[in-house]
Design an enzyme around this catalytic site. Structure first.
Site, PDB file in Angstrom:
ATOM      1  N   GLY A  15      60.530-111.118  40.474  1.00  0.00           N
ATOM      2  CA  GLY A  15      60.410-109.851  41.179  1.00  0.00           C
ATOM      3  C   GLY A  15      61.672-109.364  41.863  1.00  0.00           C
ATOM      4  O   GLY A  15      61.601-108.606  42.823  1.00  0.00           O
ATOM      5  N   SER A  16      62.851-109.733  41.347  1.00  0.00           N
ATOM      6  CA  SER A  16      64.093-109.293  41.989  1.00  0.00           C
ATOM      7  C   SER A  16      64.268-107.783  41.870  1.00  0.00           C
ATOM      8  O   SER A  16      64.754-107.129  42.815  1.00  0.00           O
ATOM      9  CB  SER A  16      65.300-110.022  41.402  1.00  0.00           C
ATOM     10  OG  SER A  16      65.381-109.832  40.001  1.00  0.00           O
ATOM     11  N   ASN A  17      63.871-107.208  40.761  1.00  0.00           N
ATOM     12  CA  ASN A  17      63.976-105.747  40.624  1.00  0.00           C
ATOM     13  C   ASN A  17      62.907-105.039  41.449  1.00  0.00           C
ATOM     14  O   ASN A  17      63.152-103.942  41.969  1.00  0.00           O
ATOM     15  CB  ASN A  17      63.898-105.341  39.155  1.00  0.00           C
ATOM     16  CG  ASN A  17      65.212-105.560  38.433  1.00  0.00           C
ATOM     17  OD1 ASN A  17      66.277-105.203  38.928  1.00  0.00           O
ATOM     18  ND2 ASN A  17      65.142-106.161  37.260  1.00  0.00           N
ATOM     19  N   ARG A  69      43.671-106.010  24.910  1.00  0.00           N
ATOM     20  CA  ARG A  69      44.609-105.423  25.878  1.00  0.00           C
ATOM     21  C   ARG A  69      44.061-104.124  26.449  1.00  0.00           C
ATOM     22  O   ARG A  69      44.229-103.828  27.634  1.00  0.00           O
ATOM     23  CB  ARG A  69      45.960-105.151  25.212  1.00  0.00           C
ATOM     24  CG  ARG A  69      46.834-106.369  25.015  1.00  0.00           C
ATOM     25  CD  ARG A  69      48.201-105.973  24.495  1.00  0.00           C
ATOM     26  NE  ARG A  69      48.124-105.373  23.167  1.00  0.00           N
ATOM     27  CZ  ARG A  69      49.120-104.721  22.578  1.00  0.00           C
ATOM     28  NH1 ARG A  69      50.265-104.537  23.217  1.00  0.00           N
ATOM     29  NH2 ARG A  69      48.989-104.235  21.362  1.00  0.00           N
ATOM     30  N   MET A  94      56.096-108.593  31.085  1.00  0.00           N
ATOM     31  CA  MET A  94      56.346-109.180  29.774  1.00  0.00           C
ATOM     32  C   MET A  94      55.231-108.930  28.768  1.00  0.00           C
ATOM     33  O   MET A  94      54.878-109.810  27.973  1.00  0.00           O
ATOM     34  CB  MET A  94      56.592-110.686  29.933  1.00  0.00           C
ATOM     35  CG  MET A  94      57.704-111.031  30.910  1.00  0.00           C
ATOM     36  SD  MET A  94      59.267-110.198  30.541  1.00  0.00           S
ATOM     37  CE  MET A  94      59.714-111.046  29.027  1.00  0.00           C
ATOM     38  N   ARG A  95      54.666-107.716  28.784  1.00  0.00           N
ATOM     39  CA  ARG A  95      53.611-107.399  27.834  1.00  0.00           C
ATOM     40  C   ARG A  95      53.819-106.014  27.238  1.00  0.00           C
ATOM     41  O   ARG A  95      54.181-105.078  27.952  1.00  0.00           O
ATOM     42  CB  ARG A  95      52.235-107.458  28.509  1.00  0.00           C
ATOM     43  CG  ARG A  95      51.878-108.847  28.948  1.00  0.00           C
ATOM     44  CD  ARG A  95      50.456-108.986  29.439  1.00  0.00           C
ATOM     45  NE  ARG A  95      50.197-110.383  29.747  1.00  0.00           N
ATOM     46  CZ  ARG A  95      49.858-111.301  28.849  1.00  0.00           C
ATOM     47  NH1 ARG A  95      49.683-110.958  27.595  1.00  0.00           N
ATOM     48  NH2 ARG A  95      49.666-112.556  29.215  1.00  0.00           N
ATOM     49  N   LEU A  96      53.575-105.921  25.928  1.00  0.00           N
ATOM     50  CA  LEU A  96      53.586-104.610  25.295  1.00  0.00           C
ATOM     51  C   LEU A  96      52.392-103.804  25.782  1.00  0.00           C
ATOM     52  O   LEU A  96      51.317-104.360  26.043  1.00  0.00           O
ATOM     53  CB  LEU A  96      53.526-104.750  23.770  1.00  0.00           C
ATOM     54  CG  LEU A  96      54.815-105.176  23.063  1.00  0.00           C
ATOM     55  CD1 LEU A  96      54.530-105.391  21.578  1.00  0.00           C
ATOM     56  CD2 LEU A  96      55.902-104.141  23.243  1.00  0.00           C
ATOM     57  N   LEU A  97      52.574-102.510  25.882  1.00  0.00           N
ATOM     58  CA  LEU A  97      51.514-101.633  26.357  1.00  0.00           C
ATOM     59  C   LEU A  97      50.897-100.851  25.204  1.00  0.00           C
ATOM     60  O   LEU A  97      51.555-100.561  24.205  1.00  0.00           O
ATOM     61  CB  LEU A  97      52.072-100.651  27.386  1.00  0.00           C
ATOM     62  CG  LEU A  97      52.713-101.276  28.630  1.00  0.00           C
ATOM     63  CD1 LEU A  97      53.230-100.184  29.550  1.00  0.00           C
ATOM     64  CD2 LEU A  97      51.731-102.168  29.361  1.00  0.00           C
ATOM     65  N   HIS A 113      65.962-103.142  30.959  1.00  0.00           N
ATOM     66  CA  HIS A 113      66.156-104.204  29.961  1.00  0.00           C
ATOM     67  C   HIS A 113      67.594-104.712  30.053  1.00  0.00           C
ATOM     68  O   HIS A 113      68.530-103.911  30.127  1.00  0.00           O
ATOM     69  CB  HIS A 113      65.869-103.657  28.560  1.00  0.00           C
ATOM     70  CG  HIS A 113      65.938-104.696  27.493  1.00  0.00           C
ATOM     71  ND1 HIS A 113      64.940-105.617  27.287  1.00  0.00           N
ATOM     72  CD2 HIS A 113      66.908-104.979  26.590  1.00  0.00           C
ATOM     73  CE1 HIS A 113      65.281-106.419  26.286  1.00  0.00           C
ATOM     74  NE2 HIS A 113      66.468-106.052  25.853  1.00  0.00           N
TER      75      HIS A 113
END
Length: 204
Positions: A15-17, A69, A94-97, A113
């Site tokens: 969670g740094s960003n 999903r 880390m998941r495609l939507l 990214h």
């Protein structure tokens, strides 16, 4: 978007960003943007603790508990609607939507990214670039579509691979750029200074 832009951050890890965006909001550097929700698919991730300490609401879920999903995304979308979210920022999610989330927020969903897309999409982008032997890599902020890091590019910043450095030092420098660039781009969105025309983006 006007002042008072309500932002949801999606994250899966440290969670740094998320922290960088949160601090920018607190310091008035997000153009009136406010982080009002964290969405996380890993309830034990450290980003959850960051949100707790900051008093930010969290929406936690375990994808394995759902058949598809689309099922958990429908629940997330409902919560975003309830909170009147204006902008979604993916920050190590880390998941495609699927279209369930992408469609309602088309043009209002960002991702960051750690490479100069379209080079090195997907996971471990820094390691991919390092192993390939590139001399220049960097950071990309892009709009989210249904592909793997294929959305329209909003902003990029190059990072030169210095002679003699290792992958850890390169990673640290890329993360520094991420934590500076992402709040800048989110600010521009919150202030309504981003114009998208197909694959072209103008920042006002």
């Amino acid at each position: 978007m006007s002042q008072g832009c309500r932002i949801a951050v999606f994250a899966s890890g440290n969670g740094s960003n998320f922290q960088a965006l949160l601090e920018a909001s607190r310091e008035g550097r997000l153009g009136g943007g406010e982080i009002v929700l964290l969405v996380c698919d890993k309830p034990n991730a450290f980003v959850v603790e960051r949100a707790r300490q900051a008093g930010v609401e969290t929406y936690l879920f375990r994808p394995k508990e759902y058949a598809r999903r689309e099922d958990y995304e429908a629940e997330i979308a409902a919560r975003l609607t309830e909170l009147e979210i204006d902008l979604v920022a993916l920050a190590g999610y880390m998941r495609l939507l699927t279209p369930v989330l992408v469609s309602p927020y088309a043009g209002r969903m960002l991702n960051i990214h750690p490479s100069l897309l379209p080079a090195f999409p997907g996971t471990d982008a820094i390691g991919q670039a390092w192993n390939y032997g590139v001399k220049i890599t960097g950071v990309t902020v892009h709009l989210v579509d249904e592909g793997m890091d294929t959305g329209t590019i909003v902003a990029q910043e190059a990072v030169t691979v210095e002679p003699g450095e290792d992958v850890d030092s390169l990673t640290a420098r890329i993360h520094q750029v991420e934590q500076r660039l992402y709040p800048q781009v989110v600010k521009q969105f919150a202030e309504g200074r981003v114009r998208v025309n197909g694959r072209k983006v103008e920042l006002g």
